[in-house]
Design an enzyme around this catalytic site. Structure first.
Site, PDB file in Angstrom:
ATOM      1  N   ARG A  29     -25.091   9.415 -39.044  1.00  0.00           N
ATOM      2  CA  ARG A  29     -23.795   9.323 -38.354  1.00  0.00           C
ATOM      3  C   ARG A  29     -23.714   8.108 -37.459  1.00  0.00           C
ATOM      4  NH1 ARG A  29     -21.416  14.629 -37.036  1.00  0.00           N
ATOM      5  NH2 ARG A  29     -22.529  16.188 -38.227  1.00  0.00           N
ATOM      6  N   HIS A  44      -7.778  15.550 -36.375  1.00  0.00           N
ATOM      7  CA  HIS A  44      -7.684  14.112 -36.109  1.00  0.00           C
ATOM      8  C   HIS A  44      -6.409  13.780 -35.347  1.00  0.00           C
ATOM      9  CE1 HIS A  44      -6.444   9.964 -37.178  1.00  0.00           C
ATOM     10  NE2 HIS A  44      -7.724   9.723 -36.931  1.00  0.00           N
ATOM     11  N   TYR A  71      -2.040  -7.643  -1.064  1.00  0.00           N
ATOM     12  CA  TYR A  71      -1.272  -6.620  -1.776  1.00  0.00           C
ATOM     13  C   TYR A  71      -1.072  -6.997  -3.237  1.00  0.00           C
ATOM     14  CZ  TYR A  71       2.776  -9.741  -1.442  1.00  0.00           C
ATOM     15  OH  TYR A  71       3.627 -10.812  -1.560  1.00  0.00           O
ATOM     16  N   SER A 106       2.510 -15.781  -2.984  1.00  0.00           N
ATOM     17  CA  SER A 106       2.538 -14.684  -3.931  1.00  0.00           C
ATOM     18  C   SER A 106       2.257 -15.277  -5.309  1.00  0.00           C
ATOM     19  CB  SER A 106       3.906 -14.001  -3.903  1.00  0.00           C
ATOM     20  OG  SER A 106       3.917 -12.961  -4.852  1.00  0.00           O
ATOM     21  N   GLY A 143     -13.338   9.571 -35.705  1.00  0.00           N
ATOM     22  CA  GLY A 143     -12.956   9.431 -37.110  1.00  0.00           C
ATOM     23  C   GLY A 143     -12.884   8.004 -37.615  1.00  0.00           C
ATOM     24  N   LYS A 168     -23.277   9.134 -28.646  1.00  0.00           N
ATOM     25  CA  LYS A 168     -23.831  10.291 -29.335  1.00  0.00           C
ATOM     26  C   LYS A 168     -25.361  10.299 -29.226  1.00  0.00           C
ATOM     27  CE  LYS A 168     -21.890  11.729 -33.153  1.00  0.00           C
ATOM     28  NZ  LYS A 168     -21.322  11.334 -34.430  1.00  0.00           N
ATOM     29  N   ARG A 212     -20.240  15.194 -25.352  1.00  0.00           N
ATOM     30  CA  ARG A 212     -19.756  13.961 -24.713  1.00  0.00           C
ATOM     31  C   ARG A 212     -18.688  14.358 -23.714  1.00  0.00           C
ATOM     32  NH1 ARG A 212     -16.927  11.947 -30.291  1.00  0.00           N
ATOM     33  NH2 ARG A 212     -15.393  13.573 -30.415  1.00  0.00           N
ATOM     34  N   CYS A 269       2.586 -10.943  -7.801  1.00  0.00           N
ATOM     35  CA  CYS A 269       3.812 -10.276  -8.231  1.00  0.00           C
ATOM     36  C   CYS A 269       4.095 -10.474  -9.713  1.00  0.00           C
ATOM     37  CB  CYS A 269       4.996 -10.713  -7.393  1.00  0.00           C
ATOM     38  SG  CYS A 269       5.389 -12.452  -7.603  1.00  0.00           S
ATOM     39  N   MET A 293     -15.338   5.676 -37.896  1.00  0.00           N
ATOM     40  CA  MET A 293     -16.485   5.146 -38.640  1.00  0.00           C
ATOM     41  C   MET A 293     -17.057   6.235 -39.547  1.00  0.00           C
ATOM     42  SD  MET A 293     -18.218   2.642 -35.882  1.00  0.00           S
ATOM     43  CE  MET A 293     -18.221   3.893 -34.643  1.00  0.00           C
TER      44      MET A 293
HETATM   45  C1  PEP Z   1       5.769 -14.867 -12.355  1.00  0.00           C
HETATM   46  O1  PEP Z   1       5.953 -15.960 -12.846  1.00  0.00           O
HETATM   47  O2  PEP Z   1       4.677 -14.278 -12.390  1.00  0.00           O
HETATM   48  C2  PEP Z   1       6.870 -14.150 -11.707  1.00  0.00           C
HETATM   49  C3  PEP Z   1       6.661 -13.020 -11.078  1.00  0.00           C
HETATM   50  O3  PEP Z   1       8.103 -14.679 -11.840  1.00  0.00           O
HETATM   51  P1  PEP Z   1       8.990 -14.523 -13.154  1.00  0.00           P
HETATM   52  O4  PEP Z   1       8.343 -13.498 -14.028  1.00  0.00           O
HETATM   53  O5  PEP Z   1      10.322 -14.093 -12.685  1.00  0.00           O
HETATM   54  O6  PEP Z   1       8.963 -15.884 -13.723  1.00  0.00           O
END
Ligand code: PEP
Ligand code: MG
Length: 886
Positions: A96, A468, A864, A777, A105, A26, A352, A844, A107
């Site tokens: 303010r 709000h 990836y 991975s 809303g 602000k 804003r 993963c 604060m």
């Molecule tokens: C992990 O451990 O990050 C994973 C992908 O395997 P899981 O969640 O199946 O243990």
């Protein structure tokens, strides 16, 4: 000496838009608006650094601040020609809050500060309006008593109601000067009674009290909850803005309003907002009086009667529209504006970048790029990846029958069905039990924030599109219908009536935040449309992203969904999920409970064709893309029978007795299964299990290659590896199996063998592990668990306190602990690549779909990320943003 006070207005701007961290959003924008010549009431900002220091020094202000604030006041006095505390012509100010990011809303604010028994007379004389002066004074006492003195808000409301009743008035606007003056007397009596001291008459005491209270509101419970929900660090602090008051309640040529330069709900390029004639700012947001539309088109579309601002105040509206255009071009983004008209003169109180729904964010980004206001790359940066979630989920089926109860305002889009609840605590409790709930309130207040978060949707009887409830719901991505005026809510009796219908707590309703409809029961939904703006933005994102995006999926349906969302392969296929299938679980149990290899092989032979079928289906759906299949990982005891009938079924399949099976099951019990007989340890001790799985993978791959002419690229992944030798043993087994299958089928295929990195040792010894594995991975779910020594299944009990106390910025199972776990990933990537320059690296764990974690993955240049199907688009956009920032 550190400077804490920054002035703005009257041709002076000590700060600007770039000083958001120091001056809060602000403060920075007020300075910026003043510097581009917009009409901003003069004032000054006390920086966020003061907030931090205030808490460090035990809620005390340094002496140097007094002189700086006095200078700031002199600045305002110089421009307005009024003097703070002058009984003849008093300067009044607002005080303010304003943090780095807006916390609507959450604060505190104090208005009309500087009024006392003497200055009120001066205000009456200079304004020529005694009624206005006494109304302002009573509003001030009421607000100050609540916010600064912490007195019982309800008793002041009650006194107001009694005063109106005594005079036979229905509305505030019916009260005259004498009525208000009398109420001021009553308010002062309440202050004396509850506070034990008279209401502060010294205007400087008033000011310092308000400054302390606004800084203090940074640590209020509701502000803390809001920060936790929105990942706002507690260390940022708020700034305090002290600014000359302008009045929207000085008669019929005065007004106050809030506006957006585009529609924050749909993204459409149309001014959007509300205003109230003869009212003070808080009246609009508080949702007490129902405001009027800004434009004629909006009024007509809603079929409303009261004149729009465009019609009621055409000249001021034209001036406002000019300011809208100027601000949008200046900030190159949709603006959320507060303004006041004082006797025909327009004043800007705030601007804003406006909060918006995901749908609106997407449309605005694409439109603005097409309009040439921003570049395609900037457009990619404009949409919060996490908010895309709102767009990827189903909306109401337009053809489904609906039992419409009433219609309110379409305040935040999306559809939600759930059980009706009437208070935030119940909403939270029922949501914890897994119920979908719709929070139904007359109007919401900041105290309801936890319930709004827990609810699937929000319905209010009062309040406009900028109330709000509407603002917070849009920010959270919750569908919301507000201002459904025909609802008669009886929260005590836990029911609402509409027409002759009564809906009680627990009954299901559906709300459609895009149309404002409220329906009884549940209404069928349809999948969202992913073309249009969404497709355009994704295309732009894909042009700039470097990281590939894969998916974690094991069912054909999930694989198809993910491919539809643009997944570029499978990063994790968890084969154990396939083992739970009702038709197979007995064979799985037979395998586990077998006491020797022969018994296990007999059971595995039953599973082989099933697994082969699973993999063939996935390879076909993912034709031409890499598919990472992880060999069996979980502790075997997870598959054990529990019920008597289950034991009997296994007994029939194996010919063994139930008692013998139970003894064997007891033998398999582990005290700490997550660190026990799982992952590659299963493959080391029972190689025949992995052998069966590898065979199923290669047989399926050859089958699909022959059938479709397109050979899949299987990546066989070994879980929970700690040492090079483990992986070596498993790789020999997999290679041997592959050779056997290729020889049998007379056809070879390319494939890779790699490992998950889920243990700190594997990360540290990555140089050796990479001598064997062709890819890593990062299984960051386990890697987080094993690095922090925190059980991923039990952490919920204490992690909230850890986040509250700032030990972790966010839950490390949701957003990667970049400093700790990230360090291991960095080490593993470096050491692995040093051994094998073409080592493929991916992630993963759940973090693969979290935008902040994806940014980290970009910084260590993984190849990836892999995310669950619905998070694939989120990951694509987050990867693009990370690439742009990098
Ligand atoms: C992990 O451990 O990050 C994973 C992908 O395997 P899981 O969640 O199946 O243990
Ligand atoms: Mg794991």
């Amino acid at each position: 000496m550190t400077q804490y006070v920054y002035r703005f207005g009257g041709g002076v701007s000590d700060g600007g838009a770039g000083d958001r961290n120091l001056l809060g959003g602000k403060g920075a924008n007020l300075a910026e608006m003043a510097s581009i010549g917009l009409p901003v009431p003069p004032g000054f900002t006390i920086s966020t650094e003061m907030c931090t220091r205030y808490y460090q020094e035990g809620e005390h202000f340094p002496d140097s601040l007094r002189a700086e604030v006095a200078n700031g006041l002199a600045h305002i006095e110089g421009i307005t020609g009024k003097t703070f505390g002058n009984p003849a012509d008093p300067l009044l100010v607002s005080v303010r809050s304003g943090a780095r990011v807006s916390m609507p809303g959450m604060m505190d604010t104090v208005l009309n500060l500087g009024l006392n028994d003497e200055t009120v007379e001066g205000l009456a004389a200079t304004s020529g309006d005694a009624r206005f002066a006494w109304d302002s004074y009573r509003r001030f006492i009421q607000m100050y008593s609540d916010v600064v003195l912490g007195l019982d808000h309800g008793s002041f409301e009650e006194a107001l109601e009694i005063a109106k009743e005594d005079q036979g008035h229905f509305l505030d606007t019916d009260m005259n000067a004498a009525d208000w003056q009398k109420l001021v007397g009553e308010y002062k009596r309440l202050v004396q009674e509850q506070w034990g001291k008279p209401f502060p008459q010294d205007v400087h005491d008033q000011l310092w009290g308000a400054i302390g209270a606004v800084f203090g509101s940074w640590q209020s419970e509701r502000a803390k909850v809001y920060r936790r929900l929105n990942d706002i660090p507690g260390g940022w602090g708020t700034a305090v803005n002290v600014q000359a008051m302008v009045f929207g309640n000085m008669g019929e040529t005065s007004a106050t309003g809030v506006a957006f330069t585009r529609n924050p709900s749909t993204g459409e390029r149309a001014y959007y907002g509300e205003f109230l004639i003869n009212a003070q700012g808080e009246d609009v947001v508080a949702g007490i009086r129902t405001p009027q539309y800004l434009t004629r088109a909006a009024r007509e579309a809603a079929g409303a009667k009261p004149a729009s601002m465009e019609e009621a105040m055409p000249e001021t509206f034209a001036e406002l529209a000019r300011v809208f255009e100027l601000l949008e071009t200046h900030y190159r983004d949709m603006q959320d504006i507060e303004f006041t008209v004082e006797r025909g003169k327009l004043w800007m109180l705030q601007t804003r970048n406006g909060k918006r729904t995901a749908k609106a964010a997407l449309k605005m980004a694409v439109d603005m790029a097409h309009e040439g206001l921003i570049t395609e790359e900037q457009a990619v940066g404009r949409v919060d990846p996490a908010a895309l979630d709102q767009l990827l989920h189903p909306t109401l089926d337009p053809d489904a029958p609906r039992d419409v109860l009433t219609k309110g305002l379409p305040a935040s889009p999306g559809a939600a069905s759930g059980a009706v609840v009437f208070d935030a605590d119940t909403a939270e409790k029922r949501a914890e039990l897994g119920d979908a709930v719709i929070l139904v309130r007359v109007e919401t207040s900041p105290e309801d924030i936890h319930g709004m978060h827990a609810a699937k949707g929000i319905l209010t009887a009062r309040g406009g599109m900028t109330s709000h409830a509407a603002v917070v719901a849009r920010g959270m991505g919750r569908p919301c219908v507000s201002g459904a005026g025909t609802l008669a809510i009886d929260a005590k009796a836990k029911l609402f009536r509409v027409g002759d219908r009564t809906i009680r707590e627990g009954e299901t309703i559906t709300i459609d935040g895009a149309t404002g409809e409220v329906m009884a029961g549940e209404v069928a939904t349809v999948q969202p449309e992913l073309a249009g703006d969404f497709g355009t933005l994704m295309e732009w994102a894909d042009k700039v992203r470097r990281l590939r995006v894969r998916t974690n999926a094991e069912t054909p349906a999930d694989c198809r969904t993910a491919r539809g969302f643009g997944a570029e392969g499978i990063g994790l296929c968890r084969t154990e999920h396939m083992f739970f299938d009702a038709a197979r679980i007995t064979a799985v149990r037979q395998m586990i409970l077998a006491t020797d290899e022969k018994g296990r092989r007999a059971a595995l032979a039953k599973l082989l064709p099933e697994q082969r079928g699973d993999f063939a289906e996935i390879f076909e759906i993912m034709a031409g893309l890499p598919v990472t299949i992880r060999l069996l990982d979980p502790p075997l005891h997870e598959f054990l029978p529990h019920e008597e009938a289950e034991f009997e079924e296994v007994a029939r399949a194996t010919g063994l007795g139930v008692e013998a099976l139970k003894r064997r099951a007891a033998e398999l019990h582990e005290f700490n299964p997550m660190l026990g007989h799982r992952g590659c340890r299963l493959g080391v001790t029972y190689p025949e299990i992995y052998e069966m799985q590898a065979r199923a993978i290669f047989e399926a791959a050859v089958e699909v290659a022959e059938k479709t002419g397109e050979a899949p690229i299987p990546e066989v992944m070994v879980p929970l590896v700690a040492t090079r030798r483990e992986l070596e043993l498993m790789k020999e087994l997999i290679d041997r199996t592959a050779e056997a299958v290729f020889a049998e089928k007379g056809r070879r295929l390319d494939y890779l063998v790699g490992t998950m990195i889920e243990l700190p040792r594997a990360a540290l010894k990555a140089g050796e592990v990479a001598e064997v594995g062709a890819f890593f991975s990062f299984g960051t779910n386990d890697l987080t668990q094993t690095t922090l020594g925190v059980s991923r299944d039990d952490a919920g009990r204490f992690l909230t306190s850890y986040v509250d106390k700032g030990i972790f910025l966010r839950d490390p199972f949701v957003s990667l602990d970049v400093e700790g776990v990230g360090e291991l990933i960095r080490i593993a990537a470096e050491r692995g690549r040093a051994t094998r320059p073409d080592l493929k690296l991916g992630i993963c764990g759940e973090h693969g779909g979290d935008p902040a974690s994806i940014a980290f993955c970009e910084s260590v240049r993984l190849d990836y990320v892999s995310a669950s199907p619905y998070r694939v688009p989120i990951a694509r956009l987050a990867a693009a943003q990370a690439a742009l920032r990098g």
